[in-house]
Enzyme design. Structure first.
Site, PDB file in Angstrom:
ATOM      1  N   GLU A   1       0.818  -1.242  -0.060  1.00  0.00           N
ATOM      2  CA  GLU A   1      -0.089  -0.096  -0.092  1.00  0.00           C
ATOM      3  C   GLU A   1       0.650   1.241   0.000  1.00  0.00           C
ATOM      4  O   GLU A   1       0.763   2.051   0.808  1.00  0.00           O
ATOM      5  CB  GLU A   1      -0.983   0.016   1.188  1.00  0.00           C
TER       6      GLU A   1
ATOM      7  N   GLU B   1      -6.454  -7.583  -0.496  1.00  0.00           N
ATOM      8  CA  GLU B   1      -6.914  -7.693   0.889  1.00  0.00           C
ATOM      9  C   GLU B   1      -8.310  -7.332   1.248  1.00  0.00           C
ATOM     10  O   GLU B   1      -8.811  -6.520   0.556  1.00  0.00           O
ATOM     11  CB  GLU B   1      -6.058  -6.643   1.691  1.00  0.00           C
TER      12      GLU B   1
HETATM   13  C1  GAL Z   1      -4.085  -2.652   5.105  1.00  0.00           C
HETATM   14  C2  GAL Z   1      -2.490  -3.136   5.157  1.00  0.00           C
HETATM   15  C3  GAL Z   1      -2.457  -4.314   5.880  1.00  0.00           C
HETATM   16  C4  GAL Z   1      -3.310  -4.456   7.117  1.00  0.00           C
HETATM   17  C5  GAL Z   1      -4.543  -3.937   6.696  1.00  0.00           C
HETATM   18  C6  GAL Z   1      -5.635  -3.905   8.151  1.00  0.00           C
HETATM   19  O1  GAL Z   1      -4.029  -1.185   5.018  1.00  0.00           O
HETATM   20  O2  GAL Z   1      -2.041  -3.475   3.850  1.00  0.00           O
HETATM   21  O3  GAL Z   1      -1.116  -4.584   6.382  1.00  0.00           O
HETATM   22  O4  GAL Z   1      -2.738  -3.270   8.087  1.00  0.00           O
HETATM   23  O5  GAL Z   1      -4.838  -3.011   6.286  1.00  0.00           O
HETATM   24  O6  GAL Z   1      -7.119  -3.533   7.792  1.00  0.00           O
END
Ligand code: GAL
Length: 692
Positions: free
Chosen positions: A175, A332
């Site tokens: 990110e 994710e």
């Molecule tokens: C994203 C990140 C992850 C984790 C996740 C939690 O922003 O890439 O590492 O922190 O959020 O929701």
């Protein structure tokens, strides 16, 4: 400093350059099955846990696992001393269990030794305060020290694993820009000046673009220019806008630096996880996309928003637009609650499956989660995971298994694309510029206006593609209807393409505060909506924004808020007028025949019902049928293979059974039906008898 290649990237992203032509023969992500996966942080656990992890991963059908995302302090515990023993063991373990590795370069969070040795890498805020280590991503994107050290790490990782048979995908950093997108330090100042010098050539050109004769801001040399740090008054808006462009380019340059090293050692596709989401606006992903071998996005439901599901749909459609319509990866999302909202709402039974398939319906060919096993320590210990603290006896685990089985039943959908007759124009530059300081109303926020129109399209059951403002005429020509919400900043060529689209027979719906400025944030003179006056056949002399809580009524019965303007029709016809408020009798919605098409203008913020009614009317005028059975609580989206089978996803978020007359074979249950019956909270996917 970033390479001044942003305009080339923009052209590629907007279709002016055929996709892939910049990329040459780069590897593509084109698997035959959906990927099902997660982030895995084995460094947080004793190696004795890893064996159980891979056994359970196999049970859940997990086949793509991201490792080494936050691995820097583990693999380089001291400057220049690399220890890959743990990562070797994990990569081999996953591989021997048939689980593909999504290998992180590990550069997302510098280890404490680096910021101790080089505190100058730390990011500095607009007010001059430093952000310290102790969290994550504490580095300045322009820092040469950070770049040198992170690239040295990537060199080691890429060399070591570049030919490893278990690696399926490269995951650059994490990110990029999530926490450190805008840094205002002295190192950044130098990089910003170099970027400006490449953009403008001379300081006179910069003075002209920024309008520095205002408030005695004229620069005599690039050395005098600073990032737009906190000032005692308002800042120069064109300077702020260029700083956004620069900062987005600078982060893209970090990606490029890592990707180049990886590509010298490996033929595996390279990507990074985007944040196409309501709370991240600093990266212009349309400009980044040509550098990705496959576009990947992270998305979490945001319960701070009025309609989190509509935002999810918009983010997924936008990600697909950024990917040029091609399938993309959901890198994710969460099985249940996150940990970073004020109240972290857990998902209800069945919600994870619905939310996941909402992404698939809109073009995702991978469903991955953050993260595999819920952490026992650290800032994310209350974030959900595939394997929660409660272990395999939890409801979440059972739902993970169910989702995996459901995805298996949908495998034939992989590689298909979404079909839409409507495109919505979305612009990061308008987001940056329109939400700046000193605008007519601070209550008018770009993304909210985009969401308002998207929400109306979704409620009307219309499938939507999202395109950038510079989408090429041949791209626009694919759509029967174009929605242009608050396109405040528009270049001449972009406005001309939209006007040509209408002249050639398209139907465009433009909303207020569009066409106002050029790419330097310079007002287009002669009356609003500047660039779109002729196409829309209207002109406004003055804006009359409404105070918070005030509403006005239109003669159609609609309620509106936020905005009115002193609008006059020139060649357009008024479709609705204000009844009350500051401008009774003044047109609020207009329609203009322009060439072979029609330009509609909405000069106020309509309530959702009337906005929905309006987009239905424009769609009907454009000859578009809504998706059968679709509405705010029921998503109906079609994916289809070119010249092959088409699939209708029906996602029922409501408490009622839904029936959609679509003869075909329903994949999740393996049944034939003339009408698909979708119980409350369920999802059905029909391979249609009649291919669309
Ligand atoms: C994203 C990140 C992850 C984790 C996740 C939690 O922003 O890439 O590492 O922190 O959020 O929701």
């Amino acid at each position: 400093m970033s390479t001044p290649g942003r305009d080339a990237a923009r052209e590629a992203a907007t279709g002016a350059v055929p996709p892939g032509s910049r990329a040459g023969a780069r590897p593509r992500w084109a698997p035959e099955r959906f990927a099902f996966g997660c982030d895995y942080n084995p460094e947080q656990w004793d190696p004795s846990v890893w064996q159980e992890d891979v056994v359970l991963m196999c049970e859940a059908g997990v086949d793509l696992v991201a490792v080494n995302v936050f691995g820097w302090s583990d693999v380089e515990p001291e400057p220049g001393r690399f220890d890959f023993s743990r990562l070797d063991a994990v990569v081999d373990l996953l591989h021997t269990h048939g689980i593909g590795v999504n290998l992180g370069t590990g550069t997302s969070s510098p280890p404490p030794w680096l910021s101790t040795l080089h505190p100058e890498i730390l990011p500095v805020m607009a007010d001059g305060t430093t952000r310290w280590p102790g969290g994550r991503q504490a580095y300045c994107p322009s820092s040469p020290v950070f770049r040198e050290r992170s690239r040295a790490l990537v060199e080691q990782v890429a060399q070591r694993y570049g030919a490893h048979p278990g690696v399926r995908l490269w995951h650059v950093s994490n990110e990029l820009g999530c926490h450190n997108s805008l840094c205002y330090c002295d190192v950044t100042a130098e990089a910003f000046r170099a970027w400006l010098s490449a953009r403008y050539g001379t300081v006179d050109a910069l003075n002209a673009a920024w309008g520095t004769s205002f408030w005695s801001q004229r620069y005599g040399a690039f050395e005098q220019v600073l990032p737009p740090r906190a000032t005692v008054s308002s800042r120069n808006p064109s300077q702020v806008l260029d700083f956004h462009r620069f900062s987005s380019d600078e982060l893209l340059d970090l990606y490029r630096g890592e990707a180049e090293i990886i590509r010298s050692h490996s033929d595996i596709p390279v990507t990074t996880n985007f944040m196409v989401t309501a709370h991240q606006r600093d990266m212009d992903y349309f400009a980044w996309a040509p550098d990705m071998d496959v576009v990947a996005n992270d998305h979490y439901l945001d319960h701070r928003l009025p309609d989190p599901l509509a935002e999810l749909a918009f983010a997924a459609d936008t990600t697909r637009g950024i990917a040029g319509g091609r399938p993309w990866l959901l890198m994710e999302h969460s099985t249940s609650a996150v940990n970073w909202q004020p109240v972290n709402v857990a998902k209800s039974p069945g919600e994870m499956l619905r939310v996941s398939l909402a992404h698939v319906a809109r073009g995702a060919d991978a469903l991955c989660f953050f993260q595999w096993r819920a952490s026992a320590q650290g800032a994310e210990k209350f974030h959900s995971a595939l394997l929660p603290h409660a272990g395999t006896s939890s409801r979440t685990w059972q739902e993970v298994l169910e989702l995996s089985r459901t995805l298996d039943a949908l495998q034939e959908v992989v590689g298909s694309t979404v079909r839409s007759d409507v495109a919505l124009v979305f612009s990061y530059e308008s987001w940056w510029a329109a939400d700046g300081e000193n605008r007519p109303s601070a209550d008018v926020r770009y993304l909210e206006q985009v969401h308002a129109m998207y929400g109306a399209l979704r409620a009307a059951g219309l499938a939507v593609d999202v395109v950038p403002p510079g989408a090429a005429p041949e791209v626009l020509a694919r759509y029967r209807m174009l929605v242009v919400p608050e396109l405040y900043l528009v270049r001449d060529t972009e406005a001309a393409a939209i006007e040509q689209y209408v002249a050639d027979g398209g139907h465009a719906l433009v909303t207020f505060f569009s066409g106002i400025v050029d790419e330097d944030d310079r007002v287009r003179l002669g009356g609003y909506p500047g660039a779109f006056r002729d196409m829309l056949g209207v002109v406004s002399d003055e804006f009359h924004p409404l105070l918070p809580g005030r509403t006005v009524t239109l003669d159609t019965g609609a309620t509106a808020s936020l905005w009115t303007e002193q609008l006059r029709v020139v060649t357009a016809k008024a479709v609705a007028h204000h009844v009350d408020g500051p401008l009774p009798g003044v047109p609020a919605i207009t329609r203009n025949e322009h060439g072979h098409g029609t330009g509609w203008y909405v000069a106020t913020a309509l309530d959702l019902d009337h906005a929905t009614e309006l987009v239905r009317e424009v769609a009907a005028h454009a000859g578009i049928q809504p998706m059968p059975g679709a509405g705010p609580q029921v998503e109906v989206v079609r994916r289809a293979h070119d010249g092959g089978a088409s699939y209708l996803f029906v996602i029922n978020h409501s408490d009622d059974v839904v029936e959609v007359p679509v003869p075909g074979h329903e994949l999740t249950r393996g049944e034939r039906a003339e009408t698909v019956r979708v119980p409350a909270g369920a999802v059905r996917v029909v391979r249609e008898d009649e291919t669309r």
